[in-house]
Design an enzyme around this catalytic site. Structure first.
Site, short mmCIF file in Angstrom:
data_model
loop_
_atom_site.label_atom_id
_atom_site.label_comp_id
_atom_site.label_asym_id
_atom_site.label_seq_id
_atom_site.Cartn_x
_atom_site.Cartn_y
_atom_site.Cartn_z
CD GLU A 219 -2.57 1.27 2.67
OE1 GLU A 219 -3.53 2.05 2.76
OE2 GLU A 219 -2.21 0.53 3.61
CE LYS B 37 -7.34 1.90 3.53
NZ LYS B 37 -6.07 2.26 4.24
CB CYS C 77 -4.43 -1.39 4.66
SG CYS C 77 -3.41 -1.36 6.16
#
Length: 270
Positions: free
Chosen positions: A45, A114, A148
């Site tokens: 990431e 995200k 994540c």
């Protein structure tokens, strides 16, 4: 359709605020990974900038153009699929934490912003949230992508599985103090959705935070196929996607779902 796939996870250090250093490191590590002839290479990431959020609007990749050129050229030269981790990508309305995916021919194969921004690292103050789930076809295999903090939201992983994902790929910058959360949540997402999970974390320290590594590849039973330590490394393993169908036949979770009952009736106490 079942088939084998060789996956390489590039577990690397990321210099916060230093895109030049990070592009150089990524290029070197990806060349190392390509030597092992994988079908898919994955980066962690925010590998282009790290969490230098105070200057992210200045150093983020404009429209992802540098990353797209870099990853596309690499994919084409090596004939390998690339999930270019996630990057800080600047657009007209702000900065996004974005995954870019490229096929063996260097052509774009998918993208994802995200959805869940991590308040403990002030993401919501500096980044814009995505509005769509992430799905891609990798050598004919449907894969879901999450980033994540997303792994704390099981409904997102289940939505990807219901949409046909047999592999879930997770780039991350997961901090060391919650290492066991990382290992447990990833195995849970694999078990409950009966699919492979390939999670690529970073290592090293940035702005006082230590990152735990332990990139992992997990099978649909929740067994760990391969796991890295806490140093820079290339973690490579082969998966057999026929196992997804086998596990789903043995324990028919998806057939036994009762989604009509998963909603509260009006006035029902909680």
């Amino acid at each position: 359709m079942g088939r084998k796939m060789r996956i390489s996870l590039v577990q690397m250090h990321v210099d916060a605020g230093s895109p030049e250093a990070n592009f150089g490191r990524a290029a070197e590590r990806m060349e190392q990974a390509a030597a092992d002839k994988p079908d898919l290479i994955v980066l962690p990431e925010m590998w282009n900038t790290g969490y230098a959020l105070e200057v992210i609007g200045t150093i983020a990749d404009p429209a992802g153009e540098r990353t797209k050129a870099f990853a596309s050229d690499f994919s084409r030269r090596h004939g390998v699929n690339v999930i270019a981790g996630s990057i800080a990508e600047r657009r007209e309305d702000g900065v996004y934490n974005t995954i870019r995916i490229f096929g063996r021919d260097g052509e774009p194969a998918g993208e994802y912003d995200k959805i869940h921004l991590f308040r403990l690292m002030d993401e919501e103050k500096h980044l814009r949230p995505g509005q769509r789930i992430g799905l891609a076809e990798i050598d004919g295999v449907r894969a879901g992508v999450m980033i994540c903090y997303d792994i704390r939201f099981p409904e997102l992983a289940r939505t990807l599985a219901l949409a046909g994902a047999r592999l879930l790929v997770v780039p991350a910058e997961w901090p060391h103090p919650r290492l066991e959360h990382w290992r447990t949540l990833l195995r849970a997402r694999a078990i409950e959705n009966q699919m492979y999970v390939a999670a690529c974390n970073r290592v090293g320290s940035s702005n006082g935070t230590d990152f735990s590594g332990h990139s992992m590849i997990i099978d649909p039973w929740g067994e760990i196929v391969a796991e890295a330590g806490e140093e820079e490394t290339i973690l490579t393993a082969e998966i057999d996607l026929e196992l997804v169908e086998d596990v789903r036949r043995r324990i028919p979770v998806f057939e036994d779902r009762r989604p009509a009952l998963y909603k509260l009736d009006a006035g029902q106490p909680v």
